[in-house]
Design an enzyme around this catalytic site. Structure first.
Site, PDB file in Angstrom:
ATOM      1  N   SER A   1      -4.561   7.656  14.077  1.00 51.98           N
ATOM      2  CA  SER A   1      -4.097   7.479  15.456  1.00 51.98           C
ATOM      3  C   SER A   1      -5.278   7.530  16.430  1.00 51.98           C
ATOM      4  O   SER A   1      -6.357   8.003  16.073  1.00 51.98           O
ATOM      5  CB  SER A   1      -3.110   8.588  15.820  1.00 51.98           C
ATOM      6  OG  SER A   1      -3.805   9.808  15.972  1.00 51.98           O
ATOM      7  N   ASN A   2      -5.038   7.046  17.630  1.00 52.44           N
ATOM      8  CA  ASN A   2      -6.113   7.065  18.615  1.00 52.44           C
ATOM      9  C   ASN A   2      -6.560   8.491  18.930  1.00 52.44           C
ATOM     10  O   ASN A   2      -7.714   8.700  19.307  1.00 52.44           O
ATOM     11  CB  ASN A   2      -5.675   6.338  19.894  1.00 52.44           C
ATOM     12  CG  ASN A   2      -5.767   4.822  19.733  1.00 52.44           C
ATOM     13  OD1 ASN A   2      -6.015   4.327  18.628  1.00 52.44           O
ATOM     14  ND2 ASN A   2      -5.581   4.099  20.809  1.00 52.44           N
ATOM     15  N   GLU A   3      -5.664   9.451  18.762  1.00 52.29           N
ATOM     16  CA  GLU A   3      -6.084  10.850  18.955  1.00 52.29           C
ATOM     17  C   GLU A   3      -7.088  11.260  17.875  1.00 52.29           C
ATOM     18  O   GLU A   3      -8.097  11.898  18.166  1.00 52.29           O
ATOM     19  CB  GLU A   3      -4.858  11.786  18.928  1.00 52.29           C
ATOM     20  CG  GLU A   3      -3.980  11.714  20.183  1.00 52.29           C
ATOM     21  CD  GLU A   3      -3.027  10.522  20.195  1.00 52.29           C
ATOM     22  OE1 GLU A   3      -2.871   9.873  19.133  1.00 52.29           O
ATOM     23  OE2 GLU A   3      -2.446  10.222  21.254  1.00 52.29           O
TER      24      GLU A   3
ATOM     25  N   GLN B   1       0.819  -1.211   0.000  1.00 52.13           N
ATOM     26  CA  GLN B   1       0.000   0.000   0.000  1.00 52.13           C
ATOM     27  C   GLN B   1       0.853   1.261   0.000  1.00 52.13           C
ATOM     28  O   GLN B   1       1.656   1.472   0.909  1.00 52.13           O
ATOM     29  CB  GLN B   1      -0.891  -0.006   1.250  1.00 52.13           C
ATOM     30  CG  GLN B   1      -1.719   1.260   1.420  1.00 52.13           C
ATOM     31  CD  GLN B   1      -2.433   1.279   2.757  1.00 52.13           C
ATOM     32  OE1 GLN B   1      -1.945   0.720   3.724  1.00 52.13           O
ATOM     33  NE2 GLN B   1      -3.578   1.929   2.810  1.00 52.13           N
ATOM     34  N   GLY B   2       0.684   2.102  -1.013  1.00 50.32           N
ATOM     35  CA  GLY B   2       1.449   3.345  -1.070  1.00 50.32           C
ATOM     36  C   GLY B   2       0.580   4.555  -0.776  1.00 50.32           C
ATOM     37  O   GLY B   2       0.211   5.301  -1.683  1.00 50.32           O
TER      38      GLY B   2
ATOM     39  N   SER C   1       0.899   6.555   2.748  1.00 50.96           N
ATOM     40  CA  SER C   1       1.634   7.513   3.594  1.00 50.96           C
ATOM     41  C   SER C   1       2.826   8.125   2.888  1.00 50.96           C
ATOM     42  O   SER C   1       3.482   7.477   2.070  1.00 50.96           O
ATOM     43  CB  SER C   1       2.154   6.818   4.850  1.00 50.96           C
ATOM     44  OG  SER C   1       1.116   6.559   5.729  1.00 50.96           O
TER      45      SER C   1
ATOM     46  N   GLU D   1     -15.002  -3.250   5.129  1.00 48.46           N
ATOM     47  CA  GLU D   1     -14.909  -4.353   6.077  1.00 48.46           C
ATOM     48  C   GLU D   1     -14.542  -3.888   7.491  1.00 48.46           C
ATOM     49  O   GLU D   1     -13.440  -3.408   7.745  1.00 48.46           O
ATOM     50  CB  GLU D   1     -13.891  -5.370   5.556  1.00 48.46           C
ATOM     51  CG  GLU D   1     -14.017  -6.733   6.190  1.00 48.46           C
ATOM     52  CD  GLU D   1     -15.402  -7.387   5.975  1.00 48.46           C
ATOM     53  OE1 GLU D   1     -16.255  -6.793   5.292  1.00 48.46           O
ATOM     54  OE2 GLU D   1     -15.612  -8.477   6.531  1.00 48.46           O
TER      55      GLU D   1
END
Lengths: 401, 366, 401, 366
Positions: free
Chosen positions: A382-384, A126-127, A129, A244
């Site tokens: 992220s969780n933030e 997967q490209g 980021s 999913e």
């Protein structure tokens, strides 16, 4: 309300488990159980066994290998895969590129890619980021300039898992400069054997080599590898978010890790007697068991209402991401704490060694699991970011930061 | 009370800081050159009395050294060789021990104290390793685990159970029957698992008094635990600084991420954890000359808090760094690895809280 | 470095303890230990005993009753007062209005107010907060309009502790509308017997009556009751922040509460055997003991460098506020959890009853202590504000929210 | 699996919600009027089989009722009288019990089950209260503690140890030797400490089978614990809504405080705690017909998590409300008080985790 699994769901679970235990070899499952790096050929072997039973891509359209199973059943399937230490179908293939090609690709693309992607005859990475676009993905800069029948691609991707094992990469690339950064992004499939691509490993603190930087230097990509319309790549990436959700809570993975915690804690000594009987350790384990059981039901609550055609992403999926990562991290801490002083000499991998299993013993990977588990609260939003979503989309709180 | 450094302490801290930073930046440094730097600055003799050839430094001076060591991710075997083995040699009487100490002070020999054994977790008090008298002196059999910095040329001090009690035995490198399995630690150092398969050593290799050795080792270990606390404080201090710097320079959604209140508060909580750890360690240092139970309770409390802070500061530094925190090439991850190793050394929080509770708790010890 | 108390400091502690235990009556100390409401006359009696020994206002200028003791000694003093269940000198008098009058008042004001304030012959309460100015204190609206030799005061104060017991109130009032909201604020002393003042109790969730609303309706206040210059009230309020930091960590109070937790947990049954031996309970207590001991040293680190004439508020005082409140809250939870099912029938006060002790038994106040302890992380600059200060003033992080 | 309400369940939830809200807003409501509302809506008979005069509702329907009860801070003795005493009466055979149940179903009598005793904390399993045979029937002596909703006109069911085992005794109001000390609970209800000083009751007042009573009470208590969990879920749901509303309307520093990220995340964490509690309670409800150990482990786990969530959501709601949260006149504080009482009922987290661990933990029970 039907708060327990139906007879059919229970039967399905038993069938899945029976198939997995009879068909996936013991050495593969042992390696997954011990969280050791998995040789490429084992991943392929395992996914092909799953694919044979319809277990690799059940959520795809039936004509391309999917099964018409309820989301509850698919959740049971992925939980059984994880809990029984079977390698998951490669998510880049099964959960990401496959659904996008199936939904937005041309007939030609579907014929060319879907079957090999499902069967892991073709390995995608997967490209998405880029170095300066982490949580703010849409600010990506890798460019693809149309030149006749080709795109000329330049730029850099980062954190690309398994790029060094992959055959292809699917990329979000910028095909136009637009006012809004979410516009002008396209979804491109690129053969990694194309000249101009360089893959550089990024050693990570777990001592293994999972992720890479991928550089594109005047890489020529046939225009037929564009998926869907030019400039709509952001929509396709967002489409995936609503897809999913059966594995978001990592329920089976946490169950497997806690199983290992219990096994090690029974075998090892605590402050007095077996570690499993140490009140402090047992208490931490109890909380992890409780949070995990609760999350298993939260996962079911999310998917059991997903059949609902109104659809769209249920913002409660953020709870699955947050709690799922926290439980995996708690389980990793418990796992580490089973080792006691021997954690120091359990051994630690050299991420640049070529050998996949790197001569580690069974406990070495405990440390790696501990370090690598930090990633679950960072990657994939992220969780933030997830808590921002809960505050804004679910609770409706003001949009300033 | 007064928490300011004296003039001498300030000079020591400056000199040590400069040396360690230079060593950390020197791409060509090897273990010999590292150790030589320590020797030249007088660090090898720091904690020993002047009559033993040392400079009479106390736990406060060790704190300064170990904080600098933590800030620079030091790798030299200072804790093992000087603060543990060396101080133990200085405490036990006898010619063997003082000869060994001389070898340490002149930089020619390195030592390691082998505490842990298979399946006794952090409880080193009753060694499963046995020493029996032989014609030549003693025969040692047993296993030791996770001895930091024990390499093939290291002199080992092995606790072993003898008919008289808690024996301490000096084992030279390469003794027959001795095997070391060196393993990389997660923070890039070396530790060894050791098998003693009928190791024959001379009579004189037994040092100290079996009736008293356990108490001496307990004191050495308490001092070593505080050294680890100081090292963790130095590591956390630097890691927090790296994180704050990263928060100020990394931009997302059009602003430095350090402008997000949630990340600001996370950093504030890291600072609080660090400062509380520093305070608790100061308290335990002040208790080093108290009666053993009170000393041990204070030390155990300091290590428990240091461990909790290390896990929090380490993991949150990674979280705030995002993906960068996971890359070995960026320093944040290496500090997290070091803090993880320090947490493990001499016992996790559960162990130290159990020790503290056995000793009657902090309130009782005051 | 001198990491232990000096001989002189140890002697001082012993003297203080001896004086307190010999002079403050047992029934007062028992009541404070049990965290029951204190009758006004006991508070006065106790402060007068402290004042006789110089213990009530040692941080004041010597000519007005202060002592020239080091901040370390003053910290020892307040810790001993708290730990030995002696009522603290009324903070509104000793820590707030007194220092402001001493620093900025006229000679006449000093002569009129300081001695009775130190001796609690005159009881002050604090009129800072207003309904729409909580953490954002400077947005206060209560107005004081100069009319000849008087100010005409109108407005409302809220959360005024002990207004119903007080003789006077010191207020921040708005004497001018300026561009910056911090300007145009003045510091005014108001006799509560003046016509036009109404005090309304605010019952709180601990079941007691501590706080009030105070309404000012055309209240005429002599202009001579203005402290310092008109319009500089905000500076005086800020001056107080940099003042006495010896009690910010609430060390002695937390010690006393944990002493009580230990006493109750020894006497009461846990899951098996005495509660004090229950592993989970003991472990929570151990953490509280550790955090408290660490904070005691943090408190000393803050005050031992406070003698430094460079002065100003040490931003580490925010750590004292945050941790001090969290430990008090943890101790309150432990205290509540000692009671077990009997917490339900320990009894609960009716805040509007006139009787101060309200017929409660010794355990009733455990519940009140639990509920009221939430306030420590809210009042005097919430813990969120304190963390903002740490992030910005200490760590230098960006100033957006 | 399917978590949607059936049509009947939706109608029940609507009707109950309307009744409880109306009762909560009615300034003139008294206990008689309250109870009559329950009677008229059929709630008194809800959990009983049709052949016993009930409506055959299960734990799911009780969940809906108790969530609404929690959202509106209900005060009627539904848990005590119907879900505990009533269901126990329905489980034991015999004329006395069925007469008592009739009195409950027609609204004429209220009941309370007296579980706790001095100094046995949450362990009700071996009553210190003793029942001895007398000429007239039985004599009971002992003390009971913290019986919610026990008032002077309440019929009590008292567990007591008899020579045959775990006895259950029906004690009418005003029995001689019985004294009740009513006390206000922190959430504005009534609970009583009770002394049984040689209370004489008739032979027929002994209900059930001493060999089996303990197991029946255990099942009743597990159901009651889940009712408390549902009540806490309702209370947390409403308290979170109040908090979010407050965050959106309260302005400080020129913006609604709900725009501060730290407060947003706190609210998100409250939501997560609430939803996880809901999920765990659903799981425990699904285990109510499992073998006793598995049932009890699931229930204990649900209560432990509910307790932790209640403490977190309650205290953080107060924090986010600032001073307003501490004022009794504002509802947030009253929800915090209710959650504190619910946390305490039937055992704190430590008790329930201990129960869960004794039963082999959650993993084993699946």
């Amino acid at each position: 309300m039907e708060l327990t699994f139906t007879e059919g769901e229970r039967r399905f679970r038993a069938e899945v488990r029976e198939y997995l235990l009879s068909n996936i070899s013991e050495n593969i499952r042992q390696s997954v159980y011990e969280e050791r790096p998995l040789p490429r050929e084992w991943q392929v072997e395992s996914q092909q066994i799953l694919n044979r039973a319809g277990y690799a891509v059940p959520h795809w359209p039936v004509e391309w290998g999917g099964r018409d199973w309820s989301a509850v059943k698919r959740t049971i399937l992925v939980q059984e895969i994880d809990q029984n230490s079977v390698p998951r179908p490669l998510p880049f293939n099964a959960a990401l590129v496959g659904p996008v090609v199936a939904a937005f690709g041309t007939e030609e693309q579907k014929r060319r890619f879907l079957a090999p992607v499902a069967n892991l005859d073709m390995w995608f990475c997967q490209g998405f980021s880029e170095p300066n676009a982490g949580s703010d993905l849409a600010s990506l800069k890798t460019s693809a300039v149309r030149e006749g029948a080709h795109y000329q691609v330049n730029g850099q991707k980062i954190w690309t898992t398994a790029a060094h094992k992959a055959d292809w990469i699917f990329c979000l690339v910028r095909t136009a400069q637009c006012e809004r950064k979410q516009q002008g992004i396209s979804f491109l499939l690129i053969d990694l054997a194309t000249p101009g691509i360089t893959i550089r490993p990024i050693p990570t603190i777990d001592g293994f080599h999972h992720v890479n930087e991928v550089y594109f230097d005047d890489v020529r990509v046939p225009a037929e590898n564009l998926v869907g319309e030019e400039g709509r790549g952001w929509d396709y990436a967002k489409y995936l978010l609503g897809q999913e959700r059966t594995s978001l809570g990592n329920i089976g993975f946490s169950q497997r890790r806690l199983d290992r915690v219990r096994a090690l804690a029974k075998a090892r000594r605590g402050e007095a007697g077996p570690l499993i009987d140490d009140p402090d350790f047992r208490r931490r384990l109890s909380w992890a068991e409780i949070e995990l059981k609760a999350l298993e039901i939260t996962q079911m609550r999310v998917v059991a209402s997903a059949g609902n055609p109104a659809g769209g992403a249920d913002p409660k999926t953020s709870i699955l991401k947050i709690k799922g990562s926290e439980i995996l991290q708690d389980a990793a801490e418990l796992l580490l704490d089973t080792l006691g002083p021997e954690a120091l000499t359990a051994g630690f991998a050299d991420s640049l060694a070529s050998d996949d299993s790197q001569g580690l013993d069974a406990h070495s990977s405990v440390l790696s699991a501990y370090f690598t588990s930090r990633k679950y609260s960072i990657f994939g939003g992220s969780n933030e970011i997830q808590r921002n979503i809960l505050a804004k989309a679910v609770l409706g709180l003001g949009s300033k930061r | 009370m007064n928490f300011d450094l004296s003039e001498e302490q300030r000079m020591l801290a400056d000199a040590v800081g400069k040396l360690f930073e230079a060593q950390a930046e020197d791409a060509n440094v090897d273990s010999h050159k590292l150790w030589n730097g320590y020797l030249e600055l007088g660090l090898l003799g720091l904690p020993f009395a002047e009559e033993q050839g040392g400079f009479g430094g106390g736990q406060e001076e060790i704190m300064l050294v170990m904080e600098a060591y933590g800030r620079t991710l030091g790798t030299a075997p200072y804790l093992q060789s000087v603060l543990m083995a060396g101080r133990l040699l200085a405490l036990v009487d006898g010619g063997t021990a003082s000869d060994a100490l001389s070898g340490l002070l002149d930089g020619s020999q390195k030592y390691a104290l082998c505490l842990f054994e298979p399946d006794t977790r952090y409880r080193w008090h009753e060694p499963g390793t046995k020493a029996e008298r032989s014609d030549a002196g003693w025969t040692l059999s047993g296993e030791k685990r996770a001895v930091l910095n024990a390499e093939t040329d290291t002199h080992l001090i092995c606790p072993a159970t003898t008919p008289e009690g808690f024996g301490l035995f000096l084992i030279p490198p390469g003794a027959s029957g001795l095997s070391l399995r060196e393993r990389p630690t997660p923070d890039g150092r070396i530790a060894a698992d050791i098998v003693l398969d009928g190791v024959e050593i001379a009579e004189a290799a037994a040092i100290g008094d079996p009736a008293n050795n356990g108490a001496l080792v307990a004191k050495i270990v308490d001092g070593a635990i505080l050294a680890c606390c100081s090292e963790a404080i130095g590591a956390m201090e630097k890691l927090l600084a790296l994180t704050v710097e990263y928060l100020g320079t990394r931009n997302q959604f059009g602003a430095p991420i350090g402008s997000f209140q949630v990340l600001q508060h996370r950093a504030a909580d890291m600072l609080i954890a660090l400062e509380q750890t520093r305070s608790m360690t100061i308290h335990a240092i002040s208790m080093m000359d108290a009666p053993p139970t009170q000393r041990h309770v204070a030390v155990a409390a300091a290590k428990a808090l240091t461990n909790r802070a290390s896990r929090f500061v380490g993991s949150q530094a990674i979280q705030l760094h995002g993906g960068m925190g996971l890359a070995s090439e960026y320093p944040a991850g290496r500090y997290f690895q070091r803090l993880t190793v320090l947490e493990n050394m001499f016992g996790d929080s559960n162990h130290h809280l159990t020790e503290m509770e056995k000793g009657g708790g902090l309130a009782a010890a005051l």
